[in-house]
Motif scaffolding. Structure first.
Motif, PDB file in Angstrom:
ATOM      1  N   MET A  59     -19.129 -24.282  -0.251  1.00 48.38           N
ATOM      2  CA  MET A  59     -17.669 -24.253  -0.168  1.00 48.38           C
ATOM      3  C   MET A  59     -17.114 -22.874  -0.513  1.00 48.38           C
ATOM      4  O   MET A  59     -16.239 -22.347   0.182  1.00 48.38           O
ATOM      5  N   TRP A  60     -17.644 -22.257  -1.573  1.00 49.35           N
ATOM      6  CA  TRP A  60     -17.125 -20.953  -1.981  1.00 49.35           C
ATOM      7  C   TRP A  60     -17.659 -19.826  -1.110  1.00 49.35           C
ATOM      8  O   TRP A  60     -17.041 -18.763  -1.014  1.00 49.35           O
ATOM      9  N   THR A  61     -18.804 -20.025  -0.471  1.00 50.49           N
ATOM     10  CA  THR A  61     -19.230 -19.073   0.556  1.00 50.49           C
ATOM     11  C   THR A  61     -18.241 -19.085   1.714  1.00 50.49           C
ATOM     12  O   THR A  61     -17.870 -18.031   2.248  1.00 50.49           O
ATOM     13  N   ALA A  62     -17.807 -20.292   2.097  1.00 48.19           N
ATOM     14  CA  ALA A  62     -16.786 -20.409   3.148  1.00 48.19           C
ATOM     15  C   ALA A  62     -15.485 -19.741   2.721  1.00 48.19           C
ATOM     16  O   ALA A  62     -14.782 -19.129   3.541  1.00 48.19           O
ATOM     17  N   PHE A  63     -15.158 -19.841   1.429  1.00 48.73           N
ATOM     18  CA  PHE A  63     -13.963 -19.160   0.922  1.00 48.73           C
ATOM     19  C   PHE A  63     -14.115 -17.645   1.052  1.00 48.73           C
ATOM     20  O   PHE A  63     -13.175 -16.941   1.440  1.00 48.73           O
ATOM     21  N   GLY A  64     -15.308 -17.124   0.733  1.00 48.45           N
ATOM     22  CA  GLY A  64     -15.554 -15.695   0.885  1.00 48.45           C
ATOM     23  C   GLY A  64     -15.483 -15.252   2.334  1.00 48.45           C
ATOM     24  O   GLY A  64     -15.000 -14.146   2.636  1.00 48.45           O
ATOM     25  N   ILE A  65     -15.979 -16.103   3.241  1.00 48.99           N
ATOM     26  CA  ILE A  65     -15.866 -15.808   4.676  1.00 48.99           C
ATOM     27  C   ILE A  65     -14.399 -15.652   5.063  1.00 48.99           C
ATOM     28  O   ILE A  65     -14.023 -14.732   5.792  1.00 48.99           O
ATOM     29  N   MET A  66     -13.570 -16.541   4.537  1.00 43.52           N
ATOM     30  CA  MET A  66     -12.138 -16.452   4.819  1.00 43.52           C
ATOM     31  C   MET A  66     -11.542 -15.174   4.231  1.00 43.52           C
ATOM     32  O   MET A  66     -10.704 -14.509   4.867  1.00 43.52           O
TER      33      MET A  66
END
Length: 641
Positions: free
Chosen positions: A269-276
């Motif tokens: 989930m927080w990897t996806a946040f970093g992608i954003m």
């Protein structure tokens, strides 16, 4: 597949033959029952004992013995005073089964309240535990941002480097620059995880890898040629590879079991946040003008901005305690206990987790199973089936095509008729969708199951890949709005399906599919697989898009999603909510029988959910005695699997 086993000794390991009965009746799957028998070999029996011992090395030991073991451990390693010795006496008993705290004599009312809260309010943790959680989440964001700032930056540095054409040189060099970190991860970075952790510890490895990330991102902002950019981005792989393996280990070794699984899920989930955040950075610096003497300041700021979360981690990583398990592996037992005390409310909790960790490490060091554990991943049927299923989901995590969008969405939107600023904004939209729909995955993965999620999302991802590609057939001159709307819609809907499916499932599935005694080797292979195919995907997309056209390139990955559906249907057993013993039984099913079961699920689905007929579900196995670990291994007489 009913499995019968009898005459077990006190260790729970059967010493006689067992029967595997399976059903061939085409109509209701409950017809004739041919029986095949085989004796369990000594090597297989030893593997079973190994897995059972690692499942709980304190099983079937009396409370009095456990208290004595806890006291001896504390005195041997000179841990603390009389209060600490008492904590280890009671902690050793609790370590056998933390849920049965009410049956442990001598606990104070305060201790019982805190122990009960571990299960009734699992997120009630010491403040330092939350700092560890923030650290792990920020590390995930570092990785995501490292991966995606190049998405917008390449729109501007390609013309400056002279690689913005459609010729093969330009497309392959564009792909090479995108894929450079993952080439490093697959060939060097991931293999540095063990020596880095051994020498520097978990915190030291996180510090060093984030330092690599920060320096590499800063370096990217000062390059002026494609080969210089390649070197800087290749160096970035030294930060991504070891960190991606170390942070989940650190989280698992410091957090209580009640929240451990949720933290593993939050990595995605927080990897996806970093992608954003990477897309946010691209958009934020888009309109930065070049000052005198500087060319391309906007893309330089985009590429360098990814160092920010890495710098944050560098600043506070040493506020967190070192992993107790790492201290213990170095023989520093008091430091391990001291570290654990900082992460738990009570000494008795710290003593419980420290003692269990020590016992598990001893069990691992005593077990000498077979001659080559890596070879046993292939030669042991139960391990081989886990290997096949794990490699399928890890391979498909890349070849579903998600990182084509993650790394090239701005260029894709630009090719679709978007203006540069609109292309970056649309990419941010994908990042937002990817992150928001990763949040409910914490719930859906344990509610709907890993296999069901993939069987549902693969066909949908295929549809949206084809939809996105075919949207490029819409004439831009006459239907510009419809064209860009359909392209964006297809990509966003793909993200909606990916985030709860192929996003979180592969690492979760791989971590639980393997038996404990070979799990480290299986996970190492899984990590190397995903980074290698990440490299393949990112280096080939520009050339694939030129050779196949955009429509054909999206259709290529749409087809791979259909292949992924078939592979999951035939070769991937469900692992949701199963104990270690149940997982052994699940992976004991011969491959051809599971494939037959998968094929028969197709008419069942149509009859049950489309025609609304009342039909019995297909049954593959049933558990007669879940406590007997013999169910975990198939006989050597198996053919054709």
């Amino acid at each position: 597949m009913p499995i019968s086993h009898r005459n077990s000794d006190s260790s729970g390991i059967s010493h006689t033959k067992f029967e595997v009965q399976y059903e061939h009746d085409e109509r209701n799957h409950t017809g004739g029952q041919p029986v095949r028998q085989a004796s369990i070999s000594a090597a297989e029996r030893e593997r079973l004992r190994a897995n059972a011992r690692l499942a709980n090395p304190l099983a079937r030991i009396s409370h009095a013995q456990l208290e004595d073991m806890g006291e001896k451990y504390a005195r041997k390693h000179q841990i603390g005073d009389q209060e600490d010795i008492r904590a280890f006496q009671k902690g050793a008993v609790l370590a056998q089964d933390p849920t049965k705290y009410d049956s442990v004599e001598g606990l104070t009312p305060e201790e019982k309240i805190v122990l009960r809260k571990e299960f009734t309010n699992r997120w009630s943790q010491p403040k330092l535990m939350y700092i560890v959680i923030i650290l792990c989440s920020t590390c995930a964001a570092v990785q995501g941002m490292d991966e995606t700032v190049v998405n917008g930056g390449q729109l501007f540095y390609k013309p400056q480097f002279g690689i913005d054409g459609k010729d093969s040189r330009s497309t392959w060099l564009t792909g090479l620059l995108n894929s450079a970190p993952y080439l490093c991860c697959a060939t060097i970075g991931c293999w540095l995880t063990v020596p880095f952790n051994n020498i520097f510890g978990r915190r030291g490895t996180i510090f060093i890898t984030c330092l690599f990330s920060a320096l590499a991102c800063f370096w990217q902002g000062f390059v002026n040629t494609w080969w210089h950019m390649f070197i800087a981005r290749f160096f970035l792989g030294f930060g991504i590879g070891p960190k991606s393996a170390t942070v989940p280990i650190y989280a698992a070794e410091t957090t209580p079991p009640a929240i451990r699984g949720a933290l593993v899920m939050q990595w995605q989930m927080w990897t996806a946040f970093g992608i954003m955040l990477g897309y946010v950075s691209d958009l934020a610096f888009y309109k930065v003008a070049d000052p005198p003497g500087v060319v391309g300041l906007n893309w330089r700021l985009m590429m360098a901005s990814a160092m920010l979360p890495a710098v944050i981690v560098i600043c506070f990583v040493f506020l967190c305690p070192e992993s107790p398990r790492w201290y213990m592996s170095k023989g520093r037992h008091y430091k391990a206990y001291e570290s654990m005390c900082k992460l738990r409310y009570l000494k008795i909790q710290a003593a419980r987790d420290t003692f269990y960790m020590h016992t598990l490490l001893e069990a691992e060091s005593e077990i000498q199973v077979g001659r080559n554990k890596i070879l046993e991943l292939i030669t042991v049927p139960r391990n081989r089936r886990a290997l096949v299923a794990s490699e399928i989901v890890m391979f498909m995590q890349q070849f579903c095509g998600v990182n084509v969008i993650a790394y090239y969405s701005s260029q894709i939107f630009l090719d679709g008729g978007f203006s540069p600023i609109s292309a970056l904004s649309a990419s941010l939209g994908f990042g937002l969708v990817n992150w928001l729909f990763a949040i409910p995955a914490v719930y859906t993965i344990d509610t709907f199951g890993r296999r069901n999620l993939l069987l549902t999302t693969f066909p949908l991802m295929s549809i949206f890949m084809f939809f996105t590609g075919f949207s490029f057939f819409i004439p831009d001159e006459t239907n510009h709005t419809a064209r860009i709307a359909c392209i964006a819609l297809g990509i966003y809907l793909f993200g909606v399906c990916y985030s709860p499916g192929e996003g979180p499932v592969p690492f979760t599935y791989s971590a639980e599919a393997y038996p404990l005694y070979v799990r480290a080797y299986g996970m190492s292979l899984a990590t190397a697989t995903t980074w290698f195919f990440n490299f393949v995907l990112s280096i080939t997309w520009p050339s694939l898009q030129t050779a196949f056209t955009t429509q054909g390139a999206f259709a290529w990955y749409g087809t791979w999603n259909l292949i992924g559906f078939v592979l999951v249907l035939l070769f991937m057993p469900e692992t949701k909510g199963k104990t270690l013993e149940e997982l052994d039984q699940v992976f004991s099913v011969p491959t051809r029988l599971h494939a037959l079961y998968g094929i028969k699920q197709i008419p069942y689905f149509f009859k049950r959910y489309l025609l609304r007929q009342h039909v019995e579900p297909q049954r593959l196995y049933e558990h007669e005695d879940l406590s007997d670990p013999d169910t975990g291994y198939d006989f050597d007489a198996e053919k054709g699997t």
